[in-house]
Write an enzyme that holds these catalytic residues in place. Structure first.
Site, PDB file in Angstrom:
ATOM      1  N   ASP A 152       0.815  -1.215   0.000  1.00 19.85           N
ATOM      2  CA  ASP A 152       0.000   0.000   0.000  1.00 19.85           C
ATOM      3  C   ASP A 152       0.846   1.261   0.000  1.00 19.85           C
ATOM      4  OD1 ASP A 152      -2.588  -0.865  -0.274  1.00 19.85           O
ATOM      5  OD2 ASP A 152      -2.929  -1.146   1.857  1.00 19.85           O
ATOM      6  N   CYS A 184       6.757  -6.093   5.831  1.00 18.86           N
ATOM      7  CA  CYS A 184       5.905  -7.237   5.506  1.00 18.86           C
ATOM      8  C   CYS A 184       5.279  -7.133   4.121  1.00 18.86           C
ATOM      9  CB  CYS A 184       4.814  -7.410   6.565  1.00 18.86           C
ATOM     10  SG  CYS A 184       3.759  -5.963   6.773  1.00 18.86           S
TER      11      CYS A 184
END
Length: 570
Positions: A452, A499
């Site tokens: 994102d 991550c």
């Protein structure tokens, strides 16, 4: 044909097409009502048989708790009141079974949904599921159940939802190809987690192939052959053997430390969606769970999981990881992850809207239930909590305040939990990266969610194949933000993980080592390859190269510089 290779491996197999069929229900006048009732009863019996099989399989493979939903579905199909009303509708109004089913089921769904009782509302969702299955039987629409495949197949679809991929039986699914998606779409991420070769963004593939076609593809290069000549098949059989040999070489790294040539040790963790993914993590020698996507516990069901269900799932992961770190991300839904039972609003810009921590801070009861489950499970391992999509200090403080309320409740109830449990946030919004110096004073760790962060930094929808070329992990702006976050955390003596998919990118791993990243969390399949790279580089040398990289003006120059100056052999 060519697409974007998102999960490595060589595949040679027969196509199973996931066809998208729109359900259109028309009202028809019926002359022979007895035959129509008989047709309806046959569809009902077939549905019962299908649900019974699913119930038996789930009971055997997952347990009584998970099978309960299908037991409820069977009870609905055996409920005389609703079934008699459907028959009566067919006979009295002389209409087709589909129309009668639609009318009566909608009446029952509305009735249950209007009740001020959570249990009754859940029954409305169950009726919706069961009648949808029954409707497909009447319309001869076949649904593919990816968990119950008789033969080995290659799935081809326009797209695969998170629910689709979470049902995949990796012993039967050799690989899959979709028309849409990118490296960070959820189907791609799940393919890597399941260690299933996959290609996405292959235009019109679902309309080109048919069931039973022979398909050959390379999940890394993105090359696809449909019904190829024998020489192509033979070539790819050789490539498959070569790939298997390479995997065996990587296996020699199992049990070795993830340490640079100048003695800097980092942690190589894995991203998972459910406890079922642990097998792959352990097989690939993962040193922890850097991202437990808890939202998968909420998917493919008609109501939110109970506290006990969540507690057992989190506890299982914590115990099986034997005190290795397990970072659980709190519920991250919205965007492209919809849950019907939460009634999330339809939005113009869902990725910028009501999602993740914003939902949790609004639906506090659901949030508290999850936090209770996580805290209870923390007594059995090294669990950490991570809040997603934090953009302001106010949001973080609000989330932490709710966590403290839950801790106080557990204290009053004399329920044990880890009092020193670490709390962190995902850095996936540019605002959070920019004020990461302030966040670092209020949390125990950061985990950078590059999927994102790239999207929001570059204003590129990562699911839009038209502009996928603009979604670039080598963008200098992203790399500068990453370095800023790591530096700000280290100033406060806080550790930083990553991550997002960048953490497993072979070209960027040396740069991240140079920036001082402490923990890399990736698809289990990428861990040993990453270890091989890390064990062959020096952090001191990479530090100088990383500094040069962030001063380059374009993504293309960054990538070329890495290729020229960093030896990626493992």
């Amino acid at each position: 044909m060519k697409g974007i290779g998102v999960s490595p491996g060589i595949v040679i197999g027969k196509v199973l097409l996931k066809e998208e069929k729109k359900i259109i229900i028309e009202k028809k006048d019926i002359i022979n009502c007895e035959d129509e009732v008989k047709r309806y009863k046959v569809a009902m019996e077939n549905s019962k048989s299908e649900i019974q099989d699913i119930y038996n399989n789930v009971l055997k493979s997952m347990g009584e708790k998970e099978a309960t939903i299908f037991e409820a579905h069977l009870m609905i199909l055996e409920d005389p009141e609703m079934l008699q009303q459907i028959e009566k509708k067919i006979q009295d109004d002389k209409v087709n079974a589909e129309w009668a089913l639609k009318e009566i089921s909608e009446m029952f769904i509305a009735m249950f949904d209007a009740m001020d009782n959570e249990y009754m509302k859940e029954r409305a969702a169950d009726i919706k599921d069961v009648t949808a299955r029954l409707m497909k039987k009447l319309l001869n629409i076949e649904d593919v159940n990816f968990s119950q495949l008789a033969n080995e197949v290659v799935i081809v679809a326009r797209d695969l939802t998170p629910s689709d991929t979470s049902q995949i039986d990796k012993k039967k699914v050799l690989g899959f190809i979709t028309e849409i998606g990118g490296r960070t779409s959820h189907s791609a991420i799940m393919a890597r987690t399941l260690e299933i070769p996959a290609i996405v963004a292959v235009k019109d593939i679902a309309s080109i192939v048919k069931n039973g076609d022979l398909i050959v593809f390379d999940g890394e290069e993105g090359l696809i052959y449909i019904n190829p000549e024998e020489k192509i098949v033979k070539l790819y059989e050789e490539k498959k053997e070569e790939y298997n040999r390479y995997q065996k070489e990587l296996d020699l790294l199992i049990g070795k430390e993830s340490i640079t040539t100048d003695g800097i040790k980092v942690e190589l963790s894995a991203n998972i969606g459910t406890p079922k993914d642990l097998e792959s993590v352990l097989n690939n020698d993962g040193e922890g769970i850097g991202l437990y996507r808890s939202e998968f516990l909420y998917m493919d069901r008609t109501s939110a999981p109970t506290e006990q269900e969540q507690y057992e799932a989190y506890k299982e992961v914590a115990q099986k990881m034997k005190n290795k770190p397990v970072v659980i991300r709190t519920l991250d839904v919205g965007g492209d992850k919809e849950l019907d039972y939460l009634n999330l609003p339809s939005e113009m810009n869902p990725f910028l809207g009501y999602r993740a921590i914003r939902v949790c801070l609004d639906k506090v009861d659901i949030f508290k239930t999850q936090l209770r489950a996580i805290l209870r499970a923390s007594a059995y391992g090294n669990i950490k909590i991570m809040f997603p999509m934090i953009s302001s200090i106010e949001e973080l403080r609000a989330a932490k305040a709710i966590l403290e309320e839950v801790k106080n409740d557990l204290h009053k109830e004399n329920i044990a939990f880890n009092e020193k449990l670490e709390v962190g946030i995902m850095i996936e919004i540019p605002a959070a990266a920019i004020i990461s110096d302030l966040f670092a004073r209020e949390v125990d760790f950061f985990s950078i969610g590059t999927n994102d962060l790239i999207q929001y930094t570059t204003a590129v929808d990562r699911m839009n194949e038209k502009i996928s070329h603009l979604y670039n992990p080598f963008h200098p702006a992203l790399l500068r933000l990453v370095k800023m976050v790591i530096d700000n955390a280290h100033k406060e003596n806080k550790w930083v993980g990553m991550c997002g998919e960048v953490a497993g990118d072979p070209k960027l791993i040396p740069v991240l080592i140079g920036m001082g990243l402490d923990e890399f969390s990736m698809s289990p399949i990428s861990i040993l390859k990453a270890r091989g790279i890390i064990r062959n580089i020096s952090q001191e040398k990479m530090r100088d190269l990383a500094q040069q990289v962030v001063n380059l003006p374009t993504a293309t120059e960054v990538e070329k510089f890495i290729e020229k100056n960093i030896n990626l052999k493992n």
